[in-house]
Design a protein around this motif. Structure first.
Motif, PDB file in Angstrom:
ATOM      1  N   PHE A 393      -2.811   8.065  10.528  1.00 23.57           N
ATOM      2  CA  PHE A 393      -3.324   7.401  11.701  1.00 23.57           C
ATOM      3  C   PHE A 393      -4.778   7.095  11.474  1.00 23.57           C
ATOM      4  O   PHE A 393      -5.753   6.798  12.450  1.00 23.57           O
ATOM      5  N   THR A 394      -5.150   6.984  10.273  1.00 21.96           N
ATOM      6  CA  THR A 394      -6.247   6.419   9.708  1.00 21.96           C
ATOM      7  C   THR A 394      -6.235   5.466   8.530  1.00 21.96           C
ATOM      8  O   THR A 394      -5.070   5.856   7.978  1.00 21.96           O
ATOM      9  N   PRO A 395      -6.953   4.458   8.294  1.00 20.45           N
ATOM     10  CA  PRO A 395      -6.568   3.456   7.068  1.00 20.45           C
ATOM     11  C   PRO A 395      -6.573   4.623   5.700  1.00 20.45           C
ATOM     12  O   PRO A 395      -7.386   5.293   5.488  1.00 20.45           O
ATOM     13  N   ARG A 396      -5.637   3.989   4.901  1.00 20.08           N
ATOM     14  CA  ARG A 396      -5.220   4.798   3.566  1.00 20.08           C
ATOM     15  C   ARG A 396      -5.367   3.625   2.425  1.00 20.08           C
ATOM     16  O   ARG A 396      -5.019   2.547   2.812  1.00 20.08           O
ATOM     17  N   ASP A 397      -5.487   4.053   1.138  1.00 21.46           N
ATOM     18  CA  ASP A 397      -5.538   3.208   0.193  1.00 21.46           C
ATOM     19  C   ASP A 397      -4.319   3.894  -0.764  1.00 21.46           C
ATOM     20  O   ASP A 397      -4.172   4.933  -0.960  1.00 21.46           O
ATOM     21  N   VAL A 398      -3.196   2.905  -0.915  1.00 27.86           N
ATOM     22  CA  VAL A 398      -2.182   3.344  -1.793  1.00 27.86           C
ATOM     23  C   VAL A 398      -2.345   3.573  -3.030  1.00 27.86           C
ATOM     24  O   VAL A 398      -1.864   4.619  -3.663  1.00 27.86           O
ATOM     25  N   SER A 399      -3.213   3.035  -3.828  1.00 31.26           N
ATOM     26  CA  SER A 399      -3.819   3.397  -5.015  1.00 31.26           C
ATOM     27  C   SER A 399      -4.176   4.819  -5.049  1.00 31.26           C
ATOM     28  O   SER A 399      -3.875   5.558  -6.163  1.00 31.26           O
ATOM     29  N   THR A 400      -4.961   5.411  -4.231  1.00 32.62           N
ATOM     30  CA  THR A 400      -5.479   6.407  -4.255  1.00 32.62           C
ATOM     31  C   THR A 400      -4.556   7.947  -3.973  1.00 32.62           C
ATOM     32  O   THR A 400      -4.406   8.653  -4.788  1.00 32.62           O
ATOM     33  N   ILE A 401      -3.541   7.394  -3.021  1.00 32.33           N
ATOM     34  CA  ILE A 401      -2.526   8.357  -3.028  1.00 32.33           C
ATOM     35  C   ILE A 401      -1.657   8.457  -4.226  1.00 32.33           C
ATOM     36  O   ILE A 401      -1.410   9.650  -4.440  1.00 32.33           O
ATOM     37  N   PRO A 410       2.671  14.505 -13.475  1.00 34.71           N
ATOM     38  CA  PRO A 410       2.462  13.445 -14.439  1.00 34.71           C
ATOM     39  C   PRO A 410       3.828  12.816 -14.892  1.00 34.71           C
ATOM     40  O   PRO A 410       3.932  11.946 -15.691  1.00 34.71           O
ATOM     41  N   ASN A 411       5.066  13.837 -14.654  1.00 35.77           N
ATOM     42  CA  ASN A 411       6.161  13.473 -15.557  1.00 35.77           C
ATOM     43  C   ASN A 411       7.000  13.010 -14.371  1.00 35.77           C
ATOM     44  O   ASN A 411       8.244  12.511 -14.563  1.00 35.77           O
ATOM     45  N   TRP A 412       6.771  12.726 -13.066  1.00 41.73           N
ATOM     46  CA  TRP A 412       7.419  11.695 -12.170  1.00 41.73           C
ATOM     47  C   TRP A 412       7.131  10.429 -12.223  1.00 41.73           C
ATOM     48  O   TRP A 412       6.365  10.070 -12.792  1.00 41.73           O
ATOM     49  N   ARG A 413       8.223   9.658 -11.824  1.00 45.58           N
ATOM     50  CA  ARG A 413       8.042   8.292 -11.864  1.00 45.58           C
ATOM     51  C   ARG A 413       7.847   7.939 -10.259  1.00 45.58           C
ATOM     52  O   ARG A 413       8.736   8.230  -9.415  1.00 45.58           O
ATOM     53  N   ILE A 414       6.992   7.369 -10.298  1.00 50.91           N
ATOM     54  CA  ILE A 414       6.340   7.473  -8.683  1.00 50.91           C
ATOM     55  C   ILE A 414       6.245   5.857  -8.115  1.00 50.91           C
ATOM     56  O   ILE A 414       5.654   5.050  -8.877  1.00 50.91           O
ATOM     57  N   GLY A 415       6.682   5.485  -6.987  1.00 50.83           N
ATOM     58  CA  GLY A 415       6.435   4.064  -6.499  1.00 50.83           C
ATOM     59  C   GLY A 415       5.978   4.576  -5.012  1.00 50.83           C
ATOM     60  O   GLY A 415       6.531   5.053  -4.361  1.00 50.83           O
ATOM     61  N   ILE A 416       5.044   3.680  -4.451  1.00 51.80           N
ATOM     62  CA  ILE A 416       4.429   3.642  -3.191  1.00 51.80           C
ATOM     63  C   ILE A 416       4.493   2.291  -2.812  1.00 51.80           C
ATOM     64  O   ILE A 416       3.927   1.382  -3.552  1.00 51.80           O
ATOM     65  N   VAL A 417       4.995   1.911  -1.645  1.00 50.39           N
ATOM     66  CA  VAL A 417       4.961   0.651  -0.942  1.00 50.39           C
ATOM     67  C   VAL A 417       4.324   0.397   0.285  1.00 50.39           C
ATOM     68  O   VAL A 417       4.972   1.347   1.343  1.00 50.39           O
ATOM     69  N   GLU A 418       3.323  -0.094   0.357  1.00 48.94           N
ATOM     70  CA  GLU A 418       2.462  -0.050   1.852  1.00 48.94           C
ATOM     71  C   GLU A 418       3.411  -1.052   2.857  1.00 48.94           C
ATOM     72  O   GLU A 418       3.745  -2.244   2.297  1.00 48.94           O
ATOM     73  N   VAL A 419       3.694  -0.761   4.022  1.00 48.95           N
ATOM     74  CA  VAL A 419       4.273  -1.761   4.905  1.00 48.95           C
ATOM     75  C   VAL A 419       3.524  -1.815   5.998  1.00 48.95           C
ATOM     76  O   VAL A 419       2.655  -1.053   6.416  1.00 48.95           O
ATOM     77  N   ASP A 420       3.809  -2.847   6.852  1.00 49.06           N
ATOM     78  CA  ASP A 420       3.090  -2.960   8.085  1.00 49.06           C
ATOM     79  C   ASP A 420       3.413  -1.647   9.076  1.00 49.06           C
ATOM     80  O   ASP A 420       4.621  -1.278   9.320  1.00 49.06           O
ATOM     81  N   PRO A 421       2.181  -1.216   9.510  1.00 47.63           N
ATOM     82  CA  PRO A 421       2.421   0.123  10.362  1.00 47.63           C
ATOM     83  C   PRO A 421       3.312  -0.313  11.681  1.00 47.63           C
ATOM     84  O   PRO A 421       3.337  -1.302  12.303  1.00 47.63           O
ATOM     85  N   ASN A 422       4.143   0.533  11.901  1.00 44.96           N
ATOM     86  CA  ASN A 422       4.899   0.610  13.284  1.00 44.96           C
ATOM     87  C   ASN A 422       5.249   2.005  13.724  1.00 44.96           C
ATOM     88  O   ASN A 422       6.097   2.682  12.862  1.00 44.96           O
TER      89      ASN A 422
END
Length: 450
Positions: A393-401, A410-422
């Motif tokens: 409910f506040t602006p966030r930065d994908v790269s920081t998360i 460090p051994n996980w494969r992680i992907g994060i995709v920002e989408v339009d808030p809905n």
């Protein structure tokens, strides 16, 4: 008058463009290809995918590919290289159609250029370069891009040849040497729209799920991704009928043909309307969760009939989907999160606790386990994949998360995709559409390689 002067000014402008193309063919081809490719992707994102926010990182991928490969590499191939391999190509292109038909040697040379371009250049240079650049820009490795092309090449090449074989015949048969790249770039305006539509966002979630789960399910992760779309919105709260009773129905039982048919038949018989549903097979059992509405006067009957079903366990929870409407703060951030790692106790906790610490609200989550043989290894290994949707409910930065999660695991494969808030995203929604990417997307994805 002014109307008569417009065509004249247009002809002068086209003449100047043609002069620049003849004088500086390499520079013109690079700039034209870069601008065209960027515009094509923008066009797809804005008017086909109906995005509210343009994904400029994805657009940069296409623009870079247009500048470096379409403008630079293809110019070198079509002009200097083909000019040496086929020294009569320029004179053949300048002949009339009648003279071309009479020139058997020139016609064979033209066909040879088409064959080399479409059946050697594109399969073995163009597509590998596109997939590799796209993957590197998104934080991956060249080998990952090549692996994706290996899975997609049949579909990609068929789509390519439908447009490009006729266009290439025209290019090599009629275009002077300095206009070959502009002609290719013009045709490529349409092709880039197709490619952007097919592959521009495919890495999210289809390619991203493939990145994170290709070892689990193969085939670009599409078998797994059938369970993993959270983008389809539930109805806004005000659209639920306040005069109806609403219930969450969960039904489980041994998987068999007719499970859903039996349940849906009973729902129709007691005049219940299914608003949302999710159904899937877990092991040897089948699970479904539904949001239904009914006449309040028939609620006791609904409970009695549904809970008396044979061969399935049914639980019913009364609910008010419009309860609290308007009380939540505005959703400022939404993202899909995908990860894969070795299966071991505590994986879910190790993801969810940091998300809570970052004040990220989980709106949907799906987990999947499989035993696989990883590339380059002979022994089998258990892999665990988690895919879900989070919001804030506040602006966030994908790269920081992403950085915080990668630092913890460090051994996980992680992907994060920002989408339009809905604010109305439904956890019931199923993802099948690797084409509904068709889904509006803001692909800010990278994934971490262990």
């Amino acid at each position: 008058g002014g109307g008569e002067g417009e065509p004249a000014r247009l002809m002068v402008l086209l003449g100047l463009i043609g002069q620049v193309a003849r004088t500086h063919p390499f520079k013109f081809g690079c700039v034209f290809s870069c601008a065209k490719t960027s515009f094509s992707d923008w066009l797809v994102q804005r008017y086909i995918e109906k995005r509210e926010r343009i994904d400029w990182k994805r657009n940069m991928t296409f623009a870079s590919f247009g500048l470096v490969y379409l403008g630079g590499v293809q110019y070198s191939l079509y002009v200097p290289v083909f000019g040496r391999l086929f020294p009569n190509a320029a004179s053949y292109a300048g002949k009339s159609l009648r003279d071309k038909l009479a020139d058997a040697v020139g016609s064979r040379s033209m066909v040879a250029q088409v064959v080399i371009d479409q059946f050697v250049h594109h399969p073995f240079l163009y597509f590998p370069a596109f997939y590799s650049l796209k993957e590197v820009v998104n934080g991956g490795l060249v080998t990952d891009g090549l692996a994706k092309y290996k899975k997609n090449y049949k579909e990609d090449l068929v789509a390519l040849w439908k447009l490009w074989v006729p266009s290439t015949i025209i290019n090599f048969a009629f275009m002077p040497m300095h206009m070959r790249i502009p002609w290719v770039a013009t045709t490529s305006l349409f092709w880039t729209c197709i490619l952007s539509y097919m592959r521009g966002s495919e890495d999210v979630p289809a390619e991203l799920v493939a990145d994170v789960s290709e070892d689990v399910s193969g085939n670009q992760g599409r078998a797994l991704s059938a369970m993993l779309d959270w983008r389809v919105a539930a109805k806004p709260a005000y659209q639920y009928d306040p005069a109806k009773s609403h219930m969450l129905v969960s039904a489980t039982g041994r998987d068999r043909i007719g499970f859903v048919a039996q349940l849906s038949r009973q729902l129709r018989g007691i005049e219940c309307n299914v608003l949302d549903a999710k159904m899937y097979k877990v092991g040897l059992d089948f699970v479904t969760v539904m949001l239904i509405e009914s006449d309040p006067a028939r609620s006791p009957e609904v409970v009695k009939i549904l809970t008396s079903q044979e061969d399935m366990s049914v639980n019913i929870l009364p609910t008010d989907p419009a309860r609290g409407a308007g009380s939540e703060p505005e959703v400022e951030f939404m993202a899909e999160i995908h990860l894969q790692g070795g299966d071991e106790p505590g994986v879910l906790e190790r993801l969810c606790v940091p998300l809570a610490d970052m004040s990220l609200d989980i709106t949907a989550l799906s987990c999947h386990q499989a035993v696989v043989t990883l590339p380059g290894k002979q022994e089998e290994e258990k892999r665990f994949t988690i895919t879900g949707m989070v919001r804030a409910f506040t602006p966030r930065d994908v790269s920081t998360i992403r950085a915080q999660l990668e630092e913890l695991e460090p051994n996980w494969r992680i992907g994060i995709v920002e989408v339009d808030p809905n604010p109305n995203v439904s956890a019931f929604s199923e993802h099948l559409s690797t084409r509904n990417r068709k889904l509006s997307r803001k692909d800010t994805t990278t994934h971490h390689k262990s």
